[in-house]
Write an enzyme that holds these catalytic residues in place. Structure first.
Site, PDB file in Angstrom:
ATOM      1  N   CYS A  67       0.874  -1.203   0.193  1.00 24.72           N
ATOM      2  CA  CYS A  67       0.048  -0.010   0.125  1.00 24.72           C
ATOM      3  C   CYS A  67       1.003   1.062  -0.044  1.00 24.72           C
ATOM      4  CB  CYS A  67      -0.870   0.009   1.309  1.00 24.72           C
ATOM      5  SG  CYS A  67      -2.007   1.222   1.285  1.00 24.72           S
ATOM      6  N   CYS A 117      -1.613   3.801   7.054  1.00 26.99           N
ATOM      7  CA  CYS A 117      -2.852   4.049   8.194  1.00 26.99           C
ATOM      8  C   CYS A 117      -2.693   3.240   9.424  1.00 26.99           C
ATOM      9  CB  CYS A 117      -4.256   3.589   7.469  1.00 26.99           C
ATOM     10  SG  CYS A 117      -4.510   4.250   6.136  1.00 26.99           S
ATOM     11  N   CYS A 150      -4.277  -0.054  10.348  1.00 29.22           N
ATOM     12  CA  CYS A 150      -4.377  -0.954   9.035  1.00 29.22           C
ATOM     13  C   CYS A 150      -3.816  -2.489   9.681  1.00 29.22           C
ATOM     14  CB  CYS A 150      -3.642  -0.804   7.766  1.00 29.22           C
ATOM     15  SG  CYS A 150      -3.588  -1.880   6.725  1.00 29.22           S
ATOM     16  N   GLY A 202      -4.120  -4.307   1.035  1.00 30.73           N
ATOM     17  CA  GLY A 202      -3.340  -3.233   0.493  1.00 30.73           C
ATOM     18  C   GLY A 202      -4.062  -2.298  -0.335  1.00 30.73           C
ATOM     19  N   ARG A 243      -5.688   8.183   8.901  1.00 30.78           N
ATOM     20  CA  ARG A 243      -5.176   7.882   7.346  1.00 30.78           C
ATOM     21  C   ARG A 243      -4.101   8.745   6.929  1.00 30.78           C
ATOM     22  NH1 ARG A 243      -8.051   3.822   5.820  1.00 30.78           N
ATOM     23  NH2 ARG A 243      -7.369   4.262   3.802  1.00 30.78           N
ATOM     24  N   CYS A 250     -21.438 -11.323   6.220  1.00 27.32           N
ATOM     25  CA  CYS A 250     -20.830 -12.408   7.103  1.00 27.32           C
ATOM     26  C   CYS A 250     -21.026 -12.139   8.433  1.00 27.32           C
ATOM     27  CB  CYS A 250     -19.478 -13.122   6.641  1.00 27.32           C
ATOM     28  SG  CYS A 250     -18.314 -11.797   6.570  1.00 27.32           S
ATOM     29  N   ASP A 287     -10.388 -12.673   5.098  1.00 26.34           N
ATOM     30  CA  ASP A 287      -9.744 -11.455   4.833  1.00 26.34           C
ATOM     31  C   ASP A 287      -9.106 -11.201   6.119  1.00 26.34           C
ATOM     32  OD1 ASP A 287      -8.723  -8.990   4.086  1.00 26.34           O
ATOM     33  OD2 ASP A 287     -10.526  -7.873   4.766  1.00 26.34           O
ATOM     34  N   CYS A 337     -27.624 -11.077  15.625  1.00 28.23           N
ATOM     35  CA  CYS A 337     -26.247 -10.502  15.643  1.00 28.23           C
ATOM     36  C   CYS A 337     -25.217 -11.837  15.247  1.00 28.23           C
ATOM     37  CB  CYS A 337     -25.655 -10.057  16.564  1.00 28.23           C
ATOM     38  SG  CYS A 337     -25.340 -10.593  18.160  1.00 28.23           S
ATOM     39  N   CYS A 343     -18.597 -10.354  14.454  1.00 28.99           N
ATOM     40  CA  CYS A 343     -17.422 -10.882  13.781  1.00 28.99           C
ATOM     41  C   CYS A 343     -16.320 -11.574  14.875  1.00 28.99           C
ATOM     42  CB  CYS A 343     -16.602  -9.795  12.978  1.00 28.99           C
ATOM     43  SG  CYS A 343     -15.387 -10.153  12.027  1.00 28.99           S
TER      44      CYS A 343
END
Length: 403
Positions: A20, A24, A27, A71, A138, A261, A283, A332, A336
């Protein structure tokens, strides 16, 4: 119990790996360069690009989506994506193909915009809001602010008629500005919004979450404020802005599995393909133990439906007993998995348990009303269809739940 079959409906591709041009603060993917020490620059070769697209097109059904991410995927150059279109045509079998492109925007120009418009690509633009919010975290690798450039690119893309989603990372700082963020995006014309809560492990003290991570209570209040703003902008019973989280939750109120998801019962509906052809479970879990194989030796559908991916998907359900008796569990499903792993204080406790309780207690009644209205329209549609009447599909509430 027999393992369920997962159809190949989407893949997330990282053609430039973790590379990238920005740095950030929050990240999590930049550090993945440690997985690929062979070279300092990571780029998908033409051979791997073709093999990946061949498999995706030939192994998918009537519709498939390809998400290009990093990236920074624009590091590949525009010609790479022009070739992607040609390969999709070459190996396609008449199916519908959706291309999404998640970018920091700093490398885009009008030529990119015209390409996106011509082929109807959906752009996820990482713009964290007004300058004081965006430039908090950022920054480029020289620690210079990027807001002015990215906002200019947003305006250019919109002027060229490109479909753009605002991708906003919610941190401990930005969570204080729900109304300002929402109105900022609306003012720019970015009426499709996605707000992503940030949780990362503190690199200086691995026993806790990083200080920029949004807290449970602050995220809950953020969602409540945002929901009221979203609802207040309804006209004639229809939403005029799109907030992905609310649309995903809405699916559960009408008996449809969430397209996101995060809100599914199990993980694993898609795979991630790295620049070298390696395939990973998710990811957020691009790491050796979640490597499923490589497209040069294995079929994507076999890896997607492997025992390893199935076991990965079931980890999400390893929640405290109290979750299963929570009235909001089926809305819910604990959120995640990575959020509770990135916060080492309690890896089984959902990071945003309180946030979801706060949100659902606030929004439940209105969500039920929206669901009843939607179901009635579905009945009207069925009746018009049965009697040969004409139904105006554009008036359907779900028109704003398409992406």
């Amino acid at each position: 119990m027999a393992q369920k079959h997962r159809p190949l409906t989407s893949v997330l591709v990282k053609p430039s790996g973790p590379d990238c041009n920005l740095g950030c603060t929050y990240c999590f993917y930049l550090e993945k360069e440690k997985l690929f020490p062979e070279t300092k620059v990571h780029r998908m070769t033409p051979e791997i690009q073709e093999e990946m697209i061949r498999q995706v097109m030939q192994q998918s059904g009537d519709a498939v989506s390809i998400g290009w991410q990093g990236g920074e995927p624009a590091l590949m150059g525009l010609d790479f994506y022009k070739r992607a279109i040609e390969l999709e045509k070459k190996y396609g079998h008449g199916q519908s193909v959706g291309n999404g492109f998640q970018t920091n925007g700093t490398l885009l120009d009008v030529e990119w915009a015209k390409f996106f418009k011509q082929y109807d690509w959906l752009i996820g633009l990482s713009l964290d809001g007004p300058q004081h919010i965006h430039d908090s975290y950022r920054l480029d690798k020289g620690l210079h602010p990027t807001w002015e450039k990215v906002e200019g690119v947003a305006k250019m893309l919109l002027a060229e008629g490109v479909a753009v989603n605002a991708m906003c990372c919610i941190t401990d700082y930005s969570s204080n500005y729900a109304e300002e963020l929402y109105n900022y995006y609306k003012g720019l014309g970015l009426t499709w919004m996605q707000f992503i809560p940030i949780v990362e492990t503190d690199k200086d003290d691995p026993s806790k979450a990083a200080p920029f991570s949004v807290t449970d209570e602050k995220y809950g209040q953020f969602l409540i404020t945002l929901f009221d703003l979203w609802m207040n902008d309804f006209k004639n019973g229809e939403p005029t802005t799109s907030v992905r989280h609310f649309e995903s939750v809405f699916h559960s109120y009408v008996g449809i599995e969430s397209p996101e998801c995060t809100m599914m019962k199990e993980c694993g509906p898609y795979v991630v393909i790295e620049h070298n052809g390696n395939v990973y479970s998710c990811d957020f879990f691009v790491e050796p133990r979640h490597r499923l194989g490589n497209i040069r030796q294995s079929k994507i559908t076999d890896m997607l439906n492997s025992k390893k991916q199935d076991e990965f998907g079931k980890v999400k359900a390893l929640l405290p007993r109290k979750c299963k008796f929570c009235p909001w569990y089926t809305k819910c499903f604990g959120g995640c998995t990575k959020d509770r792993i990135k916060d080492p204080n309690d890896q089984r406790q959902p990071r945003f348990c309180l946030a979801y309780q706060m949100f659902f207690e606030h929004a439940d009644a209105k969500m039920k009303q929206l669901a009843e209205r939607w179901k009635q329209k579905q009945n009207d549609y069925a009746e018009h269809d049965r009697t040969g009447g004409v139904y105006n599909a554009s008036a359907d509430f779900m028109k704003n739940f398409k992406r």
